[in-house]
Enzyme design. Structure first.
Site, PDB file in Angstrom:
ATOM      1  N   SER A 147     -59.597 -41.241 -17.801  1.00 27.09           N
ATOM      2  CA  SER A 147     -59.885 -40.931 -16.393  1.00 27.09           C
ATOM      3  C   SER A 147     -61.026 -39.943 -16.313  1.00 27.09           C
ATOM      4  CB  SER A 147     -58.643 -40.326 -15.725  1.00 27.09           C
ATOM      5  OG  SER A 147     -58.949 -39.792 -14.453  1.00 27.09           O
ATOM      6  N   TYR A 160     -52.395 -33.818 -15.863  1.00 22.99           N
ATOM      7  CA  TYR A 160     -52.899 -35.165 -16.106  1.00 22.99           C
ATOM      8  C   TYR A 160     -54.336 -35.103 -16.648  1.00 22.99           C
ATOM      9  CZ  TYR A 160     -54.358 -39.972 -14.932  1.00 22.99           C
ATOM     10  OH  TYR A 160     -54.838 -41.259 -14.968  1.00 22.99           O
ATOM     11  N   LYS A 164     -55.917 -36.437 -20.232  1.00 26.09           N
ATOM     12  CA  LYS A 164     -56.988 -37.422 -20.283  1.00 26.09           C
ATOM     13  C   LYS A 164     -58.196 -36.894 -21.056  1.00 26.09           C
ATOM     14  CE  LYS A 164     -54.882 -40.745 -18.263  1.00 26.09           C
ATOM     15  NZ  LYS A 164     -54.571 -41.961 -19.030  1.00 26.09           N
TER      16      LYS A 164
END
Length: 254
Positions: A147, A160, A164
């Site tokens: 991402s 998150y 990533k």
């Protein structure tokens, strides 16, 4: 022969019962690969495999449910794939988790560990399972769906984003170790894509309008926008591309 021909290749795509994973699975199948649809629920996997087979007019997909958080289930996924289709040529690590939105100083330890386990450790397990047969054949392609969150900070999805960013380094390390075996390991860094997974980031119409106004292409992504990059990285067209992070974000990071 087309540079994107995947005829005879066997692919596993995790988290492929919906969203980006489903789009990638469909496009790999359309380019000739035999694809394993895998997510947590067998019924959902069966449904997607059936729909893609019907669309392709051929038996291109099988369904094998597995949770990325369970190493034994992932081992079973590879064993059953090899028994039914043959050794894995293409691995797409797409499944991920994000159980928390908000400031990082409010995330519970259990939530943070889930993010790290499902978004980093599971990819490591999947690569470990794929590599022996790839090394034996001196060929293989591994694609991690990361991402653009891994490229910048966030006030709402910090854990998150940390996971990533770690995926980028996981890809680089595995690429360094396995290039000599003819194996390519790359990442795709999508921007905001209209999926159920990212619903909290786009379902508010006013917030979506503001986000799209800032994008050079004036729209958020669709799952098919990411699938093309996955097909490229899985195909002979990318035979000299490894350790890279391909950003597909409608211009968000520029």
């Amino acid at each position: 022969m087309s540079l994107f021909d995947l005829t005879g290749k066997v692919a596993i795509v995790t988290g492929s019962s919906r969203g980006i994973g489903r789009a990638i699975a469909q496009h790999l199948a359309e380019h000739g690969a035999s694809v394993v649809i895998s997510s947590r629920k067998q019924e959902a996997c069966d449904e997607v495999a059936s729909e893609i087979n019907e669309a392709c007019g051929a038996q291109r997909c099988i369904a094998i449910a597995a949770s990325i958080s369970d190493k034994a289930q992932l081992t079973d996924l590879f064993e059953r794939t090899k028994a039914q289709l043959g050794p894995v040529d293409i691995l797409v690590c797409n499944a991920a988790s994000n159980p928390y939105y908000g400031s990082m100083d409010g995330i519970e330890d259990e939530q943070f560990r889930k993010v790290l386990d499902n978004n980093i450790l599971s990819n490591h397990w999947l690569m470990q399972l794929a590599l022996p047969d790839m090394r034996a054949r001196k060929d293989g392609a591994i694609v991690v769906i990361s991402s653009i969150g891994g490229l910048r900070g966030s006030p709402t999805i910090g854990a998150y984003s940390v996971s990533k960013a770690a995926d980028f380094q996981l890809v680089r390390n595995y690429a360094v170790e396995n290039g000599q075996h003819g194996i390519r390991v790359n990442a795709i860094a999508p921007g905001l894509v209209k999926t159920d997974f990212a619903r909290a980031l786009w379902e508010n119409p006013k917030a979506l309008e503001a986000t799209e106004a800032r994008l050079p292409m004036r729209r958020i992504g669709e799952p098919d926008d990411i699938a093309g990059a996955a097909v490229y990285l899985s195909s002979p067209a990318a035979k000299w591309t490894t350790g890279q992070m391909v950003v597909v974000d409608g211009g968000a990071t520029i």
